[in-house]
Design a protein around this motif. Structure first.
Motif, PDB file in Angstrom:
ATOM      1  N   SER A   1      24.703 -18.640  -3.611  1.00  0.00           N
ATOM      2  CA  SER A   1      25.564 -19.867  -2.781  1.00  0.00           C
ATOM      3  C   SER A   1      25.624 -20.824  -3.597  1.00  0.00           C
ATOM      4  O   SER A   1      26.382 -21.746  -3.477  1.00  0.00           O
ATOM      5  CB  SER A   1      24.500 -20.552  -1.779  1.00  0.00           C
ATOM      6  N   ALA A   2      25.671 -20.598  -5.046  1.00  0.00           N
ATOM      7  CA  ALA A   2      25.651 -21.754  -6.039  1.00  0.00           C
ATOM      8  C   ALA A   2      27.277 -22.065  -6.169  1.00  0.00           C
ATOM      9  O   ALA A   2      27.712 -23.339  -6.402  1.00  0.00           O
ATOM     10  CB  ALA A   2      25.020 -21.371  -7.506  1.00  0.00           C
ATOM     11  N   GLY A   3      28.163 -21.085  -5.884  1.00  0.00           N
ATOM     12  CA  GLY A   3      29.478 -21.682  -5.675  1.00  0.00           C
ATOM     13  C   GLY A   3      30.251 -22.239  -4.462  1.00  0.00           C
ATOM     14  O   GLY A   3      31.334 -22.486  -4.684  1.00  0.00           O
TER      15      GLY A   3
ATOM     16  N   ARG B   1      15.546 -39.264 -11.340  1.00  0.00           N
ATOM     17  CA  ARG B   1      15.266 -38.316 -12.357  1.00  0.00           C
ATOM     18  C   ARG B   1      16.352 -37.424 -12.663  1.00  0.00           C
ATOM     19  O   ARG B   1      16.596 -37.190 -13.986  1.00  0.00           O
ATOM     20  CB  ARG B   1      14.013 -37.504 -11.702  1.00  0.00           C
ATOM     21  N   ALA B   2      17.306 -37.146 -11.689  1.00  0.00           N
ATOM     22  CA  ALA B   2      18.314 -36.238 -11.920  1.00  0.00           C
ATOM     23  C   ALA B   2      19.294 -36.747 -12.767  1.00  0.00           C
ATOM     24  O   ALA B   2      19.843 -36.424 -13.691  1.00  0.00           O
ATOM     25  CB  ALA B   2      18.764 -35.750 -10.496  1.00  0.00           C
ATOM     26  N   SER B   3      19.853 -38.179 -12.431  1.00  0.00           N
ATOM     27  CA  SER B   3      20.831 -38.937 -12.859  1.00  0.00           C
ATOM     28  C   SER B   3      20.541 -39.264 -14.344  1.00  0.00           C
ATOM     29  O   SER B   3      21.303 -39.074 -15.241  1.00  0.00           O
ATOM     30  CB  SER B   3      20.927 -40.070 -12.198  1.00  0.00           C
ATOM     31  N   ASP B   4      19.065 -39.358 -14.764  1.00  0.00           N
ATOM     32  CA  ASP B   4      18.850 -40.086 -16.096  1.00  0.00           C
ATOM     33  C   ASP B   4      18.838 -38.479 -16.910  1.00  0.00           C
ATOM     34  O   ASP B   4      19.484 -38.708 -18.204  1.00  0.00           O
ATOM     35  CB  ASP B   4      17.449 -40.446 -16.014  1.00  0.00           C
TER      36      ASP B   4
ATOM     37  N   PRO C   1      10.175 -25.630  -5.861  1.00  0.00           N
ATOM     38  CA  PRO C   1       9.581 -24.943  -4.811  1.00  0.00           C
ATOM     39  C   PRO C   1       9.875 -25.907  -3.410  1.00  0.00           C
ATOM     40  O   PRO C   1       9.879 -25.226  -2.528  1.00  0.00           O
ATOM     41  CB  PRO C   1       8.209 -24.775  -5.208  1.00  0.00           C
ATOM     42  N   VAL C   2       9.877 -27.491  -3.683  1.00  0.00           N
ATOM     43  CA  VAL C   2       9.944 -28.159  -2.633  1.00  0.00           C
ATOM     44  C   VAL C   2      11.312 -27.995  -1.878  1.00  0.00           C
ATOM     45  O   VAL C   2      11.360 -27.787  -0.557  1.00  0.00           O
ATOM     46  CB  VAL C   2       9.725 -29.401  -3.049  1.00  0.00           C
TER      47      VAL C   2
ATOM     48  N   ALA D   1      21.632 -27.101 -11.486  1.00  0.00           N
ATOM     49  CA  ALA D   1      21.175 -26.534 -12.483  1.00  0.00           C
ATOM     50  C   ALA D   1      19.737 -27.314 -12.972  1.00  0.00           C
ATOM     51  O   ALA D   1      18.686 -26.801 -13.390  1.00  0.00           O
ATOM     52  CB  ALA D   1      22.073 -26.348 -13.604  1.00  0.00           C
ATOM     53  N   TRP D   2      19.853 -28.708 -12.884  1.00  0.00           N
ATOM     54  CA  TRP D   2      18.719 -29.637 -12.919  1.00  0.00           C
ATOM     55  C   TRP D   2      17.601 -29.244 -12.288  1.00  0.00           C
ATOM     56  O   TRP D   2      16.276 -29.142 -12.717  1.00  0.00           O
ATOM     57  CB  TRP D   2      19.116 -30.936 -12.966  1.00  0.00           C
ATOM     58  N   LEU D   3      17.945 -29.063 -10.927  1.00  0.00           N
ATOM     59  CA  LEU D   3      17.054 -28.799  -9.925  1.00  0.00           C
ATOM     60  C   LEU D   3      16.326 -27.309 -10.077  1.00  0.00           C
ATOM     61  O   LEU D   3      14.975 -27.360 -10.056  1.00  0.00           O
ATOM     62  CB  LEU D   3      17.596 -28.537  -8.464  1.00  0.00           C
ATOM     63  N   VAL D   4      17.134 -26.480 -10.517  1.00  0.00           N
ATOM     64  CA  VAL D   4      16.568 -25.135 -10.754  1.00  0.00           C
ATOM     65  C   VAL D   4      15.513 -25.193 -11.884  1.00  0.00           C
ATOM     66  O   VAL D   4      14.499 -24.265 -12.048  1.00  0.00           O
ATOM     67  CB  VAL D   4      17.485 -23.960 -11.051  1.00  0.00           C
TER      68      VAL D   4
END
Length: 92
Positions: free
Chosen positions: A41-43, A64-67, A25-26, A15-18
C-alpha cells in the motif's frame, strides 16, 4: 503544496514510521495492516493519507517525525489536505 509533494512528504513520513520500533506496532495495531499490506500500500495516496492521519493524532508524533525529517511542523497537515480524503469539510 502539490499532490506530488504531498505524496513525497507522506512517503518520507511512512519511512520514518517504519523505522520507529516503538510507534510502528501502534500504527499496525490501530489500522490492522500487516507488513505485506504495508509494503503493497505504500504507493497508494489513500493509504499515505491514513499514515498522516495517524501521525496527526498526537502532537508529539508530529514533532518527532517533523524533527527527524527536517520539516516544518505544519507540513504533515498540509500534505494531508492534498491527499484523498484530506480536504477541509465545510458545513455551510
Amino acid at each position: 503544496m502539490t499532490p506530488e509533494n504531498a505524496e513525497t512528504t507522506a512517503l518520507k513520513a511512512l519511512a520514518w514510521l517504519v523505522a520507529d520500533d516503538e510507534l510502528l506496532p501502534v500504527f499496525m495495531g490501530a489500522t490492522g495492516v500487516d507488513q505485506d499490506a504495508l509494503r503493497a500500500s505504500a504507493g497508494d495516496p489513500g493509504f499515505l493519507g491514513s499514515v498522516l492521519d495517524f501521525l496527526l493524532m498526537d502532537d508529539a508524533w508530529v514533532i518527532r517525525a517533523s524533527d527527524a525529517l527536517s520539516l516544518p511542523y505544519d507540513q504533515l497537515a498540509m500534505a494531508r489536505q492534498m491527499l484523498p480524503g484530506g480536504a477541509q469539510i465545510h458545513w455551510t
